[in-house]
Motif scaffolding. Structure first.
Motif, mmCIF file in Angstrom:
data_model
loop_
_atom_site.group_PDB
_atom_site.id
_atom_site.type_symbol
_atom_site.label_atom_id
_atom_site.label_comp_id
_atom_site.label_asym_id
_atom_site.label_seq_id
_atom_site.Cartn_x
_atom_site.Cartn_y
_atom_site.Cartn_z
ATOM 1 N N PHE A 8 0.858 -1.188 0.000
ATOM 2 C CA PHE A 8 0.000 0.000 0.000
ATOM 3 C C PHE A 8 0.888 1.229 0.000
ATOM 4 O O PHE A 8 1.871 1.287 0.747
ATOM 5 C CB PHE A 8 -0.904 0.009 1.231
ATOM 6 C CG PHE A 8 -1.821 -1.191 1.286
ATOM 7 C CD1 PHE A 8 -2.994 -1.225 0.561
ATOM 8 C CD2 PHE A 8 -1.479 -2.289 2.060
ATOM 9 C CE1 PHE A 8 -3.822 -2.335 0.599
ATOM 10 C CE2 PHE A 8 -2.307 -3.402 2.113
ATOM 11 C CZ PHE A 8 -3.483 -3.424 1.384
ATOM 12 N N LEU A 9 0.568 2.210 -0.847
ATOM 13 C CA LEU A 9 1.476 3.337 -0.948
ATOM 14 C C LEU A 9 0.748 4.632 -1.304
ATOM 15 O O LEU A 9 -0.413 4.627 -1.739
ATOM 16 C CB LEU A 9 2.545 3.055 -2.021
ATOM 17 C CG LEU A 9 2.041 2.933 -3.468
ATOM 18 C CD1 LEU A 9 3.100 3.440 -4.432
ATOM 19 C CD2 LEU A 9 1.695 1.498 -3.798
ATOM 20 N N PHE A 23 2.957 1.970 3.155
ATOM 21 C CA PHE A 23 2.322 1.778 4.457
ATOM 22 C C PHE A 23 2.187 0.294 4.764
ATOM 23 O O PHE A 23 1.927 -0.505 3.860
ATOM 24 C CB PHE A 23 0.936 2.429 4.470
ATOM 25 C CG PHE A 23 0.987 3.910 4.240
ATOM 26 C CD1 PHE A 23 1.271 4.772 5.283
ATOM 27 C CD2 PHE A 23 0.782 4.432 2.967
ATOM 28 C CE1 PHE A 23 1.341 6.141 5.061
ATOM 29 C CE2 PHE A 23 0.858 5.793 2.733
ATOM 30 C CZ PHE A 23 1.135 6.651 3.787
ATOM 31 N N ASN A 24 2.307 -0.026 6.028
ATOM 32 C CA ASN A 24 2.187 -1.420 6.431
ATOM 33 C C ASN A 24 0.723 -1.860 6.329
ATOM 34 O O ASN A 24 -0.176 -1.103 6.698
ATOM 35 C CB ASN A 24 2.697 -1.586 7.864
ATOM 36 C CG ASN A 24 2.919 -3.041 8.186
ATOM 37 O OD1 ASN A 24 2.007 -3.734 8.625
ATOM 38 N ND2 ASN A 24 4.126 -3.511 7.934
ATOM 39 N N THR A 83 -7.905 2.642 2.680
ATOM 40 C CA THR A 83 -7.647 3.909 3.372
ATOM 41 C C THR A 83 -6.689 3.662 4.530
ATOM 42 O O THR A 83 -6.635 2.566 5.086
ATOM 43 C CB THR A 83 -8.944 4.501 3.952
ATOM 44 O OG1 THR A 83 -9.589 3.484 4.734
ATOM 45 C CG2 THR A 83 -9.880 4.973 2.847
ATOM 46 N N LEU A 84 -5.937 4.709 4.840
ATOM 47 C CA LEU A 84 -5.026 4.619 5.973
ATOM 48 C C LEU A 84 -5.846 4.788 7.258
ATOM 49 O O LEU A 84 -6.670 5.690 7.371
ATOM 50 C CB LEU A 84 -3.979 5.740 5.863
ATOM 51 C CG LEU A 84 -2.816 5.665 6.843
ATOM 52 C CD1 LEU A 84 -1.975 4.428 6.564
ATOM 53 C CD2 LEU A 84 -1.961 6.919 6.744
ATOM 54 N N LYS A 93 9.424 -2.144 1.055
ATOM 55 C CA LYS A 93 8.021 -2.025 0.660
ATOM 56 C C LYS A 93 7.094 -1.952 1.877
ATOM 57 O O LYS A 93 5.880 -1.837 1.727
ATOM 58 C CB LYS A 93 7.613 -3.198 -0.243
ATOM 59 C CG LYS A 93 8.390 -3.259 -1.556
ATOM 60 C CD LYS A 93 7.938 -2.189 -2.536
ATOM 61 C CE LYS A 93 8.927 -1.940 -3.655
ATOM 62 N NZ LYS A 93 9.131 -3.072 -4.531
ATOM 63 N N ASN A 94 7.684 -2.057 3.058
ATOM 64 C CA ASN A 94 6.931 -1.954 4.309
ATOM 65 C C ASN A 94 5.707 -2.873 4.326
ATOM 66 O O ASN A 94 4.650 -2.506 4.840
ATOM 67 C CB ASN A 94 6.508 -0.496 4.560
ATOM 68 C CG ASN A 94 6.015 -0.287 5.985
ATOM 69 O OD1 ASN A 94 6.202 -1.152 6.851
ATOM 70 N ND2 ASN A 94 5.383 0.842 6.240
#
Length: 942
Positions: free
Chosen positions: A630-631, A642-643, A661-662, A681-682
């Motif tokens: 996710f980025l 994002f993780n 969504t974050l 890439k977390n």
RNA sequence: GCCUCGGUGGUGAAAUUGGUAGACACAAGGGACUUAAAAUCCCUCGCCCUAACCAGCGUGCCGGUUCGACUCCGGCCCGAGGCACCA
């Protein structure tokens, strides 16, 4: 027993019992069959990642399985402790690499223990300990004396700003990762191991490794790359210029004419696998480092500038292969050895110095790379081979510059007109294949092998070449200009030269208390490198380079047999444990690590240290663990990842993900690809949180169930929950029976049926038992194939069978007025269920050992599950009275029929033909043929 | 660029190696229980047509071999691993 599954408590107790009883301590015992199961040891990077969990779970499953089958199992663990990340971490966090490494190992050891691995921790080793690396220093000095190690210069990535050597990984788009400077190639002296001396054996022994994946053996064969070809000498036209007396600046010795590459009678050597195309050679190309090019550069500034340009960029083969092919003529010529033509010599960036002769003959008509190069620089293209199918056809000649192209009426290469020239526009793959010679004088009409033999014989007669086999494999450069590695045990003496450190002065200990900035601290430690010559006693200096870390990982598997041996590299315990029966690790190690380890095994064998020719009998290459990414992209194009744990994914009504969504801000993020879990890439999921939440058994079960070991495994939170639910259900059902039905038989022997043939088994229980044994048979088959995902589904089927059939226990209600029948019914049900759970516990034990350990304690108190024996299906339970067959008409499924299991061919065919639906599709036509696959299908062909 | 491997429902996968495609799960939908939620249990679930059945289509794409192809052969597309100093 508890009704509720409590993994934390169960796992703690089981691990305590294993540890207290030293259950997994491996002891040499010549009367027992040994099984050495090894997983690739981890680099102590800080925390365990999912790839580790997968690797070590697979190894543990195999270890426990073999243990239950009665083998004397060794499963060790250790640390691949030297390496680059420790130096990077040292620079970042201002800690010594040693302290960082040891702390990481301590943390990760606890994580491994929480996974419940059946490891003999007494054999733990770390490659950064002097008691380990002293023995590879010892072996190095032995090999040095044998001539298997030598010194030569080789190119490295040089960062001209930081003045340091970079690893390939540290070169990003041709620039140093820290300085951003354009990287250059620089030649420095290094030690090499003569792995090419073992090339033939490394190749041929692959045929004796049936337990290795074909894929890996193919990759290694191609890497070693044995080829049959021909060495060709092109006599060099003498230079019109007088030789210059001196080489470049600072050189004391004048170069000989040979070193200058242009003396009378000198020849340019090339190697080719296609001597049959020699008559089509139109130029030769040399590497930028070739003496002929260097010599030309002295007189020609343009050539000198080009050679400078060739120094730019990295050293990796991928870089070399993907860069733009460039070159220029150096103004020198060679003589074609057979037809006497003068061919120009070019210097080209795609010719690699140090591969073969550093020079190639170019046949643009029959080699795609030469073709592209010739088209770019308008060099002649001279076809001399046509496809075999053209034999006997009229071939008309067409001119193209000074050369000739051939066109067959029906199979012509694409020709076209460009300006005033005729151009071969497109590369045609058919011309790269073996064919027949044309326009080749005496060789016309010969096929590949005939031309190969004739041309190499003629070359030999003229003293200008001969047949030769060659390997693509290159010698292994083991010197690294780094600190955190094993010191190379060499002392430089001004009078005695390069002297290996004597055995009684080993190990050369790496100082651990250092601070790191750019470059190796060893070079700044005179008190460490200043020493005396072991031979003459004069002042001398130690080598400050360290070994490639592949050296440590090439022999650790052997050291586990005797990690405490202080008087020898290996002792006779290695004779008992080696070779490794099962090796498990990532597919990314298919070539380098596995080839080096095989090489070391042979080196150690030749020192009398290891038995057999190969280190690893069976190899399992596990796939990667992947997860979605996710980025968000910022305005300057930089990606921020994002993780998955911090992201909410929304799905449509079919369950397809449509947006994300974050969690932190509720704003959308982009759903990226599914990629290997990585820091960059977390998208990593921390195994620790998984173990904390669900326990090690759930983590292990999910890992084994989600995919077969050799495929990549996609991470799934809901899949983990599913695995947890299954274990909860298993525990719940088993405890119901153990606390209920089984409790009526305090002596479990009453439930343990020895002779099923004479046991009063109720019909309603017979089918359940059949399903259990069919599933067990399949699971055993899958276990042997290491296909653990279907072993788990087999276990699920068994639990479903024990649980599905309503009449299984309920039948008792109908019998409540017939006490004798009731008792018999209840015993029948309990005995089948007891057998079922005892099979389940043992079948799942390798995969989920804690829960099965606990279940077994309650099922069969007093006997350890490890002593219980592996469950084997009862063939008599598999029998069926009638079977279902599929009926096809012309290969299409049309109906199903049920026939007695004993029915013969004629009876089955008759039943099939009588079937109503089948009749509809035959439409009264006579069957031409009836194919009967026993137990499967009938196919009626009309 | 070269070498190697892979591509099957909404998802992970299975198909004992040429013989019933989608076992076993996950997700989704529906229902039961519950004041409610969670947990648990039951049912449906490749696509398409249909009220339903039947039929048709379907294992990345195109073609071939075969009574029969996810499986074998040829060509193509896409993805992954390795390419010698990340481990």
């Amino acid at each position: 027993m508890e009704d509720i599954y409590q993994p934390q408590q169960i796992e703690k107790e089981a691990q305590q019992a294993w540890s207290d009883g030293q259950v997994f301590k491996a002891v040499e015992n010549s009367t027992r069959e040994k099984f050495y199961c090894l997983s690739m040891f981890p680099y102590p990077s800080g925390r365990l990642h999912m790839g580790h969990v997968r690797n070590y779970t697979i190894g543990d499953v195999i270890s426990r399985f073999q243990r239950m089958k009665g083998k004397n199992v060794l499963q060790p663990m250790g640390w691949d402790a030297f390496g680059l990340p420790a130096e990077n971490a040292a620079m970042q966090n201002n800690v010594a690499p040693a302290a960082w490494t040891y702390a990481n190992a301590d943390y990760m050891r606890n994580q491994l223990k929480a996974l419940g691995l059946a490891i003999d921790w007494d054999r733990e080793l770390a490659t950064c300990r002097p008691d380990y690396y002293r023995w590879e220093q010892w072996l190095f000095t032995r090999l040095f004396k044998k001539g298997l190690i030598y010194k030569k210069t080789a190119p490295v990535n040089w960062d001209p700003v930081d003045n340091t050597v970079l690893a390939n990984e540290q070169v990003i788009d041709g620039r140093g990762w820290r300085s951003g400077a354009l990287v250059e190639k620089r030649d420095i002296p290094m030690y090499f191991m003569r792995i090419t001396a073992y090339a033939e054996e490394l190749l041929s022994e692959l045929d004796n490794l049936p337990g290795w994946p074909e894929q890996v053996k193919t990759m290694q064969r191609n890497w070693i790359g044995k080829s049959y070809g021909c060495e060709v000498h092109f006599p060099i036209e003498p230079s019109p210029l007088a030789p210059l007396p001196m080489a470049g600046e600072g050189s004391q010795k004048p170069l000989s004419p040979r070193e200058r590459g242009w003396g009378e009678g000198d020849a340019l050597k090339v190697y080719t696998t296609r001597p049959d195309t020699l008559m089509g050679a139109t130029y030769v190309a040399v590497a930028a480092e070739h003496p002929l090019a260097l010599a030309a550069a002295l007189d020609n500034p343009e050539v000198a500038a080009f050679i400078e340009e060739c120094k730019q960029g990295g050293t990796s083969e991928a870089d070399m292969a993907t860069m733009e092919k460039k070159g220029m003529p150096i103004g020198r010529f060679v003589i074609h050895p057979l037809n006497g033509e003068k061919l120009p010599v070019w210097v080209a960036n795609y010719v690699l110095w140090g591969y073969g002769e550093g020079a190639v003959m170019a046949v643009p008509a029959h080699d795609e790379r030469d073709f592209a190069f010739a088209n770019k620089y308008r060099l002649p293209i001279k076809p001399v081979i046509v496809p075999e199918s053209w034999r006997g056809k009229e071939i008309s000649a067409m001119t193209f510059s000074e050369s000739v192209a051939y066109e067959s009426p029906d199979e012509a290469p694409t020709l076209g007109v460009e300006g005033e020239s005729l151009v071969w526009l497109e590369w045609d793959e058919r011309f790269a294949e073996h064919g027949i010679c044309v326009k080749s004088g005496d060789y016309d009409g010969k096929d590949f092998q005939e031309a190969f033999d004739a041309i190499s014989a003629d070359l030999q007669e003229k003293g200008l070449g001969q047949k030769r086999t060659q390997f693509r494999l290159r010698d292994w450069g083991i010197s690294r200009q780094r600190y955190w590695g094993c010191p190379v045990p060499i002392i430089y003496c001004p009078t005695c030269g390069d002297v290996p450190v004597p055995e009684d002065q080993l190990p050369v200990v790496l100082p651990e208390d250092v601070t790191i900035d750019i470059g190796s601290p060893l070079k700044k430690m005179p008190h460490w490198y200043q020493t005396t010559c072991p031979e003459c006693g004069a002042a001398a200096e130690r080598e400050t380079d360290t070994f490639d870390t592949f050296v440590e990982s090439s022999w650790y598997y052997a050291r586990y047999a005797c990690p405490d041996s202080s008087t020898s590299m290996l002792d006779n315990r290695a004779q008992y444990w080696l070779p490794v029966d099962q090796y498990i690790g990532g597919i990314e190690h298919a070539i380098l690590h596995l080839l080096y380890a095989r090489f070391f095994h042979k080196l150690m064998r030749d020192e009398g240290l290891t038995p057999g020719n190969e280190p690893f009998i069976n190899l399992l290459t596990q796939g990667m663990v992947v997860a979605p990414t996710f980025l968000r992209e910022s305005s300057d194009g930089k990606k921020h990842y994002f993780n998955p744990a911090d992201v909410d994914v929304s799905t449509d009504d079919r369950g397809r993900p449509v947006g994300a969504t974050l969690k932190a801000d509720g704003q959308p993020v982009i759903i990226g690809g599914t990629e290997k879990m990585s820091k960059s890439k977390n998208n990593g999921v921390d195994p620790q949180s998984l173990i904390d939440l669900y326990g090690a058994d759930t983590a292990r079960l999910f890992m084994m169930f989600a995919a077969p070991p050799d495929q990549s495994l996609e991470w799934s939170d809901t899949g983990v929950e599913g695995a947890f639910r299954f274990l909860k259900r298993l525990w719940g059902r088993a405890s119901t029976h153990i606390n209920g039905a089984f409790a009526h038989y305090p002596n479990r022997k009453d439930l343990h049926v020895q002779d099923w043939a004479n046991f009063p088994l109720e019909d309603s229980h017979r089918e359940v038992r059949r399903i259990i044994h069919v599933s067990l048979k399949q699971a055993n088959f899958d276990f042997a194939k290491h296909q653990f995902n279907t072993v788990v589904s087999g276990a699920m089927k068994i639990l479903n069978a024990l649980n599905d059939d309503k009449s299984f226990w309920d039948g008792a209600v109908m019998l409540k007025d017939q006490p004798e029948r009731l008792a018999s019914f209840q015993l029948s049900a309990a005995a089948v269920a007891f057998e079922g759970y005892s099979i389940l516990a043992r079948l799942l034990y390798p995969i989920a050992p804690h829960i099965c350990h606990a279940l077994w304690q309650n099922l069969v108190p007093g006997i350890d599950i490890l002593e219980a024996g592996w469950p084997v299906e009862d063939e008599s339970a598999l029998a069926q009275d009638s079977i279902e067959l599929v009926v096809q008409v012309n290969g299409k499924l049309r109906s199903k029929i049920t026939v007695p299991a004993s029915a013969g061919k004629d009876a089955i065919e008759a039943t099939a033909l009588q079937d109503e639906t089948v009749g509809k599709f035959i439409e009264g036509k006579n069957p031409k043929k009836i194919i009967l696959v026993p137990g499967k299908l009938v196919n009626i062909v009309v």
